[in-house]
Design an enzyme around this catalytic site. Structure first.
Site, PDB file in Angstrom:
ATOM      1  N   SER A   1       0.857  -1.184   0.000  1.00 11.14           N
ATOM      2  CA  SER A   1       0.000   0.000   0.000  1.00 11.14           C
ATOM      3  C   SER A   1       0.893   1.234   0.000  1.00 11.14           C
ATOM      4  CB  SER A   1      -0.855   0.006   1.256  1.00 11.14           C
ATOM      5  OG  SER A   1      -0.004   0.080   2.390  1.00 11.14           O
ATOM      6  N   LYS A   2       0.257   2.366  -0.185  1.00  6.16           N
ATOM      7  CA  LYS A   2       1.000   3.621  -0.193  1.00  6.16           C
ATOM      8  C   LYS A   2       1.716   3.817   1.154  1.00  6.16           C
ATOM      9  CE  LYS A   2       0.291   8.376  -1.226  1.00  6.16           C
ATOM     10  NZ  LYS A   2      -0.538   9.494  -1.306  1.00  6.16           N
TER      11      LYS A   2
END
Ligand code: GLU
Length: 495
Positions: free
Chosen positions: A262-263
């Site tokens: 994920s970011k």
């Protein structure tokens, strides 16, 4: 199956192009080229609330930087345009109405409050995730429960409505995925998906299916996160009586510490997440492309280095893995080193002058710069590191690396000065690596000390660093005057 391979990359312009998005685009592109097909860029901008104006430009720029050529898109339309969904709005409504007419969709007039009440009621009666489905729809306000005159009246009066897909009650929805094999979902787990929103815009599902059909897409190649949408799409294809394109869902990209990359995870692990970051951080596009190609695919031998053209030739979907692919940043840097070393010193010099903000580098003599690059490029992972590691070529060290200075010992000044005396006696044209090295050997032999005893302080004095390119070649390039001056300064400063 359709004769011609036509694939699409269909990003939603909600932000900068994510590295996973770039991989999806790449696999589509490789597949298209492998089969002499067409690679289409379609912008899925139906969700106005998440629309980011700069995103489309960023997507196009990122693809271009990577070497991925768009065969059809809004900038070079083919005969299937427009290629932005917001410009196709009217089309979707017509298709939604077609589904209502043939009994596969219906109008729903429920307000937000009524939907909330329904969910609350069902939750209370023990259903943790209430859906608008075969059962619930019977007690809601829609064209299946209202008399047809009432439906007409509401539509004529301009009442707000959505169009929902009428998901069949108990059906197993099956399809073949070119990567995952046989896939099946139970229809009872699905809700009556909204197809057309109250603002007249289609949802992703309707627009995606309609466009894939109208644009004659032969293969849908996309990330695994869309797998759970596919049963809804299959139902839509069936409802329209259209042929389902071949489906291929790519494995997730995983973080080295586990879980989806994920970011947030990427940030905490120092992995750049957007393609834009790789551009700004001066990665080589060929390296990123080669690396991403192997993130979920391999040609089945132990080869690792392949140009984009090679990859087009080699790529097949049956060699894409099902399991998640772990993002190994070290491996990316390894690829970067490889491609960086393939670039000529002259080319690198041109690029370095453009990216440097150090005036001395910008204005450096080309021949000098190229020689410095020749010494440095084997030791760095990225082009910008040539500038940082080689800063001493473009000015005397202003400070000395903290860790390195610890290796400046009590006898260092004395040794360095003894060496200085020897090299000061050289003519300019004798000031070359081999001579500089043999004079150092003379000094250590005479003083009865090890190589490092003199080498390390000499490196610190002349470069300010504890490691770097070959010191004798570096000193030759710096020149006599500069080396002597640096030694004097260091002795003064470090004692
Ligand atoms: N618009 C979707 C996305 O943002 C497209 C998914 C698909 O390829 O169907 O990725």
């Amino acid at each position: 199956m359709k004769d011609n391979v036509r694939v699409r990359f269909a990003p939603s312009p909600t932000g900068f192009l994510h590295i996973g998005g770039l991989r999806t685009a790449l696999y589509n592109y490789l597949f298209a080229r492998h089969h002499n097909g067409r690679f289409v860029l379609r912008i899925e901008d139906t969700d106005q609330s998440r629309y980011v104006k700069e995103a489309e430009e960023d997507i196009i720029k990122s693809l271009e930087w990577s070497g991925i050529e768009i065969d059809e898109g809004s900038e070079n339309p083919g005969k299937f345009g427009p290629y932005r969904q917001s410009e196709r709005k009217e089309m979707y409504k017509k298709f939604a109405e077609e589904l209502i007419e043939n009994g596969h969709a219906y109008y729903a007039f429920d307000t937000t409050e009524e939907l909330d009440q329904m969910r609350e009621r069902l939750q209370k009666s023990g259903n943790p995730s209430p859906k608008y489905d075969t059962i619930t729809r019977q007690s809601m306000i829609n064209s299946l429960t209202l008399p047809s005159e009432e439906v007409r009246k509401r539509l004529d009066a301009g009442n707000e409505y959505v169009v929902r897909l009428k998901v069949p009650r108990r059906e197993t929805i099956r399809f073949e995925d070119l990567i995952r094999g046989h896939v099946s979902f139970e229809s009872k787990g699905l809700d009556d998906q909204v197809l057309l929103k109250s603002d007249g815009m289609p949802t992703y599902h309707l627009a995606n299916v309609v466009d894939d059909h109208l644009m004659e897409i032969s293969h849908v190649i996309r990330g695994e996160e869309w797998l759970s949408s596919t049963p809804k799409h299959v139902l839509l294809y069936q409802a329209f009586g259209w042929e389902l394109p071949k489906m291929a869902h790519l494995p997730l990209i995983m973080s080295p510490s586990g879980g989806k990359l994920s970011k947030r995870k990427a940030e905490s692990e120092g992995i750049p997440i957007n393609t834009k970051d790789y551009i700004e951080q001066h990665y080589e596009p060929e390296a990123l492309v080669n690396f991403l190609a192997y993130l979920g695919w391999s040609p089945g031998d132990d080869s690792e280095i392949h140009s984009l053209n090679d990859l087009c030739r080699l790529f097949t979907l049956d060699r894409v893995s099902k399991g998640g692919a772990v993002f190994n940043h070290k491996k990316l840097l390894w690829y970067n080193e490889h491609y960086l070393r393939e670039i000529s010193d002259r080319k690198l010099a041109e690029r370095i002058k453009k990216i440097a903000d150090n005036e001395a580098v910008k204005n450096a003599d080309n021949e000098f710069l190229e020689k410095a690059i020749g010494l440095l490029k084997e030791r760095v992972s990225k082009i910008d590191e040539i500038i940082t590691m080689g800063s001493f070529f473009f000015g005397d060290p202003e400070e000395y690396d903290e860790k390195a200075v610890k290796k400046w010992k009590d006898d260092s000044s004395e040794l360095v000065l003894a060496y200085k005396e020897k090299i000061a006696a050289l003519d300019e044209d004798q000031f070359e690596a081999a001579t500089l090295k043999s004079l150092l050997e003379e000094v250590i032999n005479a003083e009865g000390v090890g190589f490092g005893k003199l080498m390390m302080p000499l490196r610190i004095a002349t470069t300010g660093q504890g490691f770097g390119p070959d010191l004798f070649a570096s000193m030759e390039l710096m020149g006599k005057e500069s080396v002597l001056r640096r030694i004097d300064t260091a002795v003064k400063k470090l004692g």
